[in-house]
Design a protein around this motif. Structure first.
Motif, PDB file in Angstrom:
ATOM      1  N   ALA A  52       0.797  -1.230   0.000  1.00 18.85           N
ATOM      2  CA  ALA A  52       0.000   0.000   0.000  1.00 18.85           C
ATOM      3  C   ALA A  52       0.825   1.275   0.000  1.00 18.85           C
ATOM      4  O   ALA A  52       0.443   2.272  -0.623  1.00 18.85           O
ATOM      5  CB  ALA A  52      -0.947  -0.002   1.200  1.00 18.85           C
ATOM      6  N   GLN A  53       1.963   1.271   0.690  1.00 18.87           N
ATOM      7  CA  GLN A  53       2.729   2.514   0.834  1.00 18.87           C
ATOM      8  C   GLN A  53       4.207   2.266   0.603  1.00 18.87           C
ATOM      9  O   GLN A  53       4.829   1.494   1.327  1.00 18.87           O
ATOM     10  CB  GLN A  53       2.517   3.113   2.226  1.00 18.87           C
ATOM     11  N   GLY A  54       4.780   2.922  -0.406  1.00 16.22           N
ATOM     12  CA  GLY A  54       6.203   2.777  -0.679  1.00 16.22           C
ATOM     13  C   GLY A  54       6.529   1.488  -1.406  1.00 16.22           C
ATOM     14  O   GLY A  54       5.653   0.772  -1.891  1.00 16.22           O
ATOM     15  N   VAL A  55       7.822   1.178  -1.455  1.00 13.66           N
ATOM     16  CA  VAL A  55       8.291  -0.017  -2.146  1.00 13.66           C
ATOM     17  C   VAL A  55       8.053  -1.244  -1.272  1.00 13.66           C
ATOM     18  O   VAL A  55       8.275  -1.209  -0.057  1.00 13.66           O
ATOM     19  CB  VAL A  55       9.791   0.122  -2.496  1.00 13.66           C
ATOM     20  N   HIS A  56       7.594  -2.320  -1.885  1.00 15.90           N
ATOM     21  CA  HIS A  56       7.350  -3.572  -1.173  1.00 15.90           C
ATOM     22  C   HIS A  56       8.604  -3.940  -0.368  1.00 15.90           C
ATOM     23  O   HIS A  56       9.721  -3.855  -0.865  1.00 15.90           O
ATOM     24  CB  HIS A  56       7.036  -4.676  -2.185  1.00 15.90           C
ATOM     25  N   PRO A  57       8.448  -4.362   0.905  1.00 19.94           N
ATOM     26  CA  PRO A  57       9.613  -4.640   1.750  1.00 19.94           C
ATOM     27  C   PRO A  57      10.626  -5.601   1.155  1.00 19.94           C
ATOM     28  O   PRO A  57      11.834  -5.430   1.376  1.00 19.94           O
ATOM     29  CB  PRO A  57       8.979  -5.219   3.025  1.00 19.94           C
ATOM     30  N   PHE A  58      10.189  -6.622   0.425  1.00 20.35           N
ATOM     31  CA  PHE A  58      11.165  -7.540  -0.140  1.00 20.35           C
ATOM     32  C   PHE A  58      12.149  -6.797  -1.029  1.00 20.35           C
ATOM     33  O   PHE A  58      13.369  -7.006  -0.947  1.00 20.35           O
ATOM     34  CB  PHE A  58      10.490  -8.649  -0.956  1.00 20.35           C
ATOM     35  N   PHE A  59      11.638  -5.911  -1.881  1.00 25.62           N
ATOM     36  CA  PHE A  59      12.504  -5.163  -2.792  1.00 25.62           C
ATOM     37  C   PHE A  59      13.213  -4.026  -2.067  1.00 25.62           C
ATOM     38  O   PHE A  59      14.375  -3.711  -2.371  1.00 25.62           O
ATOM     39  CB  PHE A  59      11.675  -4.620  -3.966  1.00 25.62           C
ATOM     40  N   GLN A  60      12.531  -3.408  -1.122  1.00 23.53           N
ATOM     41  CA  GLN A  60      13.135  -2.317  -0.354  1.00 23.53           C
ATOM     42  C   GLN A  60      14.412  -2.775   0.332  1.00 23.53           C
ATOM     43  O   GLN A  60      15.419  -2.057   0.358  1.00 23.53           O
ATOM     44  CB  GLN A  60      12.120  -1.820   0.670  1.00 23.53           C
ATOM     45  N   HIS A  61      14.397  -3.997   0.868  1.00 23.79           N
ATOM     46  CA  HIS A  61      15.559  -4.499   1.597  1.00 23.79           C
ATOM     47  C   HIS A  61      16.706  -4.920   0.679  1.00 23.79           C
ATOM     48  O   HIS A  61      17.784  -5.261   1.170  1.00 23.79           O
ATOM     49  CB  HIS A  61      15.157  -5.658   2.507  1.00 23.79           C
ATOM     50  N   LEU A  62      16.505  -4.885  -0.622  1.00 23.44           N
ATOM     51  CA  LEU A  62      17.609  -5.119  -1.546  1.00 23.44           C
ATOM     52  C   LEU A  62      18.532  -3.905  -1.615  1.00 23.44           C
ATOM     53  O   LEU A  62      19.702  -4.021  -1.974  1.00 23.44           O
ATOM     54  CB  LEU A  62      17.089  -5.424  -2.954  1.00 23.44           C
ATOM     55  N   GLY A  63      18.004  -2.739  -1.286  1.00 27.10           N
ATOM     56  CA  GLY A  63      18.750  -1.502  -1.410  1.00 27.10           C
ATOM     57  C   GLY A  63      19.697  -1.250  -0.253  1.00 27.10           C
ATOM     58  O   GLY A  63      19.644  -1.916   0.783  1.00 27.10           O
ATOM     59  N   PRO A  64      20.569  -0.268  -0.403  1.00 27.22           N
ATOM     60  CA  PRO A  64      21.583   0.031   0.619  1.00 27.22           C
ATOM     61  C   PRO A  64      21.031   0.880   1.754  1.00 27.22           C
ATOM     62  O   PRO A  64      19.957   1.470   1.656  1.00 27.22           O
ATOM     63  CB  PRO A  64      22.638   0.805  -0.168  1.00 27.22           C
ATOM     64  N   GLU A  65      21.790   0.927   2.830  1.00 29.72           N
ATOM     65  CA  GLU A  65      21.523   1.839   3.937  1.00 29.72           C
ATOM     66  C   GLU A  65      22.801   2.656   4.156  1.00 29.72           C
ATOM     67  O   GLU A  65      23.848   2.346   3.619  1.00 29.72           O
ATOM     68  CB  GLU A  65      21.201   1.068   5.219  1.00 29.72           C
ATOM     69  N   GLY A  66      22.700   3.689   4.953  1.00 28.06           N
ATOM     70  CA  GLY A  66      23.897   4.372   5.437  1.00 28.06           C
ATOM     71  C   GLY A  66      24.820   4.919   4.375  1.00 28.06           C
ATOM     72  O   GLY A  66      24.405   5.598   3.434  1.00 28.06           O
ATOM     73  N   TRP A  67      26.115   4.596   4.521  1.00 28.01           N
ATOM     74  CA  TRP A  67      27.197   5.195   3.733  1.00 28.01           C
ATOM     75  C   TRP A  67      27.019   4.956   2.241  1.00 28.01           C
ATOM     76  O   TRP A  67      27.113   5.895   1.441  1.00 28.01           O
ATOM     77  CB  TRP A  67      28.525   4.616   4.216  1.00 28.01           C
ATOM     78  N   LEU A  68      26.787   3.712   1.823  1.00 26.37           N
ATOM     79  CA  LEU A  68      26.670   3.424   0.396  1.00 26.37           C
ATOM     80  C   LEU A  68      25.411   4.053  -0.180  1.00 26.37           C
ATOM     81  O   LEU A  68      25.412   4.531  -1.314  1.00 26.37           O
ATOM     82  CB  LEU A  68      26.667   1.914   0.148  1.00 26.37           C
TER      83      LEU A  68
END
Length: 391
Positions: A52-68
């Motif tokens: 419903a809101q934003g990118v589906h968590p499965f795909f969202q967690h493919l992306g980077p966090e923090g520095w990268l």
């Protein structure tokens, strides 16, 4: 507003599409002739999966966090909050077997990414400073857009109080390998990375075969469908009972993997790892099916002043301080996830013997001051072993 659409790949073959919806969410749709599930939370029997809101968590967690994430967003001139945009630019080669890319001929408003330390065309999750790298002879260099990327380089933090992360994880993995077995942790070494000219912990990826083939790998935040959240706190929104539940439901050998997980959790407590969150557990594709992956991201976080001293996920509805965890809590947890009394005793006995063998690994070097890093590290681990193992 233009709604964006991307092609979803599984082992480099088109498996479906990911598109933004007018309501502000996303929808993944399997291709008409695709019949194999690409993820636990995306069963192929259901052809469409909407969030419903934003990118589906499965795909969202493919992306980077923090520095990268900051570096990739800045280099490509994308807003850091734009999960979909980051996947379009860098998601063709992600951890695991799933990738996301623009459709052929759709160039969008892309800015050419030439900076090699941004890993153009690739991405990796996690908040620590890290890059995908390749090895040429004895030299590691950042991976380019094309070709293999079989290693991850993990660097020290830029924060003054976390300048020992590389040393810490190297020591923690060595110690954990002695207690769990070498095959139970990912392969690692210390090396310098060219271009950055900086020492890193180099870990060999277990989601890639020797010839570069991609293996399915899903972390437990993906499997439990936990949105990362603005502050990336979604990976802490669960219990260790939930982790065991995932293993029971999706592992090809659940009894064995629950026992492996139980043993690993005790080792994380012993080593002072308060950051064993959902993204630090994964299921890996094997010849038998999905199995608990080798251990990774093992760090003694308790050694750092100001770091939260409670464990990352709850046990029995609580997040106790590390130094408050006693054998009874762990034994009761083992029983609650289905282990027998004999199986639990065997784990404790094995770890007791292994901790004795591993004692020399955390012995402080000659000449180090009493308040030096290894002295403080060793004090925490030995205190935990005495409290929990009686050794």
């Amino acid at each position: 507003m233009t709604l964006r659409k991307a092609e979803v790949l599984f082992k480099d073959t088109a498996a479906g599409t990911l598109e933004e919806t007018a309501s502000g969410g996303t929808r993944f749709t399997y291709a008409k002739d695709w019949n194999t599930s690409i993820a636990c939370v995306l069963p192929a029997l259901q052809r469409e999966h909407e969030w419903a809101q934003g990118v589906h968590p499965f795909f969202q967690h493919l992306g980077p966090e923090g520095w990268l994430r900051e570096k990739q967003a800045r280099t490509a001139r994308i807003q850091e909050e734009d999960d979909f945009g980051l996947l379009l630019r860098y998601g063709a080669d992600c951890i695991g077997a799933v990738g996301v890319r623009r459709f052929a001929g759709d160039k969008g408003d892309d800015v050419e990414v030439a900076e090699v330390t941004a890993n153009p065309g690739r991405t990796i999750s996690g908040i620590q400073r890290k890059l995908l790298v390749v090895k040429d002879g004895q030299t590691f260099t950042p991976a380019g857009r094309e070709g293999l990327a079989p290693y991850i380089a993990k660097f020290n933090s830029e924060r003054e109080n976390l300048r020992t992360l590389v040393r810490n994880e190297n020591l923690s993995l060595r110690w954990a390998a002695e207690l769990l077995g070498k095959k139970e942790v990912n392969e690692f070494e210390l090396a310098n990375v060219a271009v950055l000219n900086e020492q890193a912990l180099i870990v060999k990826r277990f989601d890639r075969t020797a010839d570069g083939g991609k293996l399915r790998l899903e972390d437990f935040a993906q499997i439990l469908n936990k949105p990362s959240g603005r502050d990336f706190a979604g990976k802490y929104d669960a219990s260790y009972e939930d982790v065991a539940g995932v293993i029971k439901k999706h592992s090809a050998r659940p009894e064995i993997d629950v026992s492996r997980f139980f043993r690993r959790l005790i080792v994380y407590v012993l080593v002072g790892n308060c950051d064993a969150h959902l993204k630090n557990f994964s299921l890996l594709e094997t010849a038998d099916g999905l199995r608990l992956s080798p251990a990774y991201d093992v760090v003694n976080t308790a050694v750092y002043d100001g770091f939260d001293q409670t464990i990352a996920l709850t046990i029995d509805g609580k997040k106790p301080n590390l130094d408050a965890i006693a054998p009874k809590l762990l034994t009761d947890f083992g029983k609650s996830v289905g282990l027998t009394d004999n199986a639990i005793k065997l784990v404790f006995n094995d770890l007791r013997k292994a901790a004795k063998r591993a004692a020399s690994i955390i012995e402080p070097p000659d000449g180090e001051a009493p308040d030096g890093f290894v002295h403080r590290y060793s004090e925490i681990v030995r205190g935990s072993c005495l409290r929990i193992l009686g050794e």
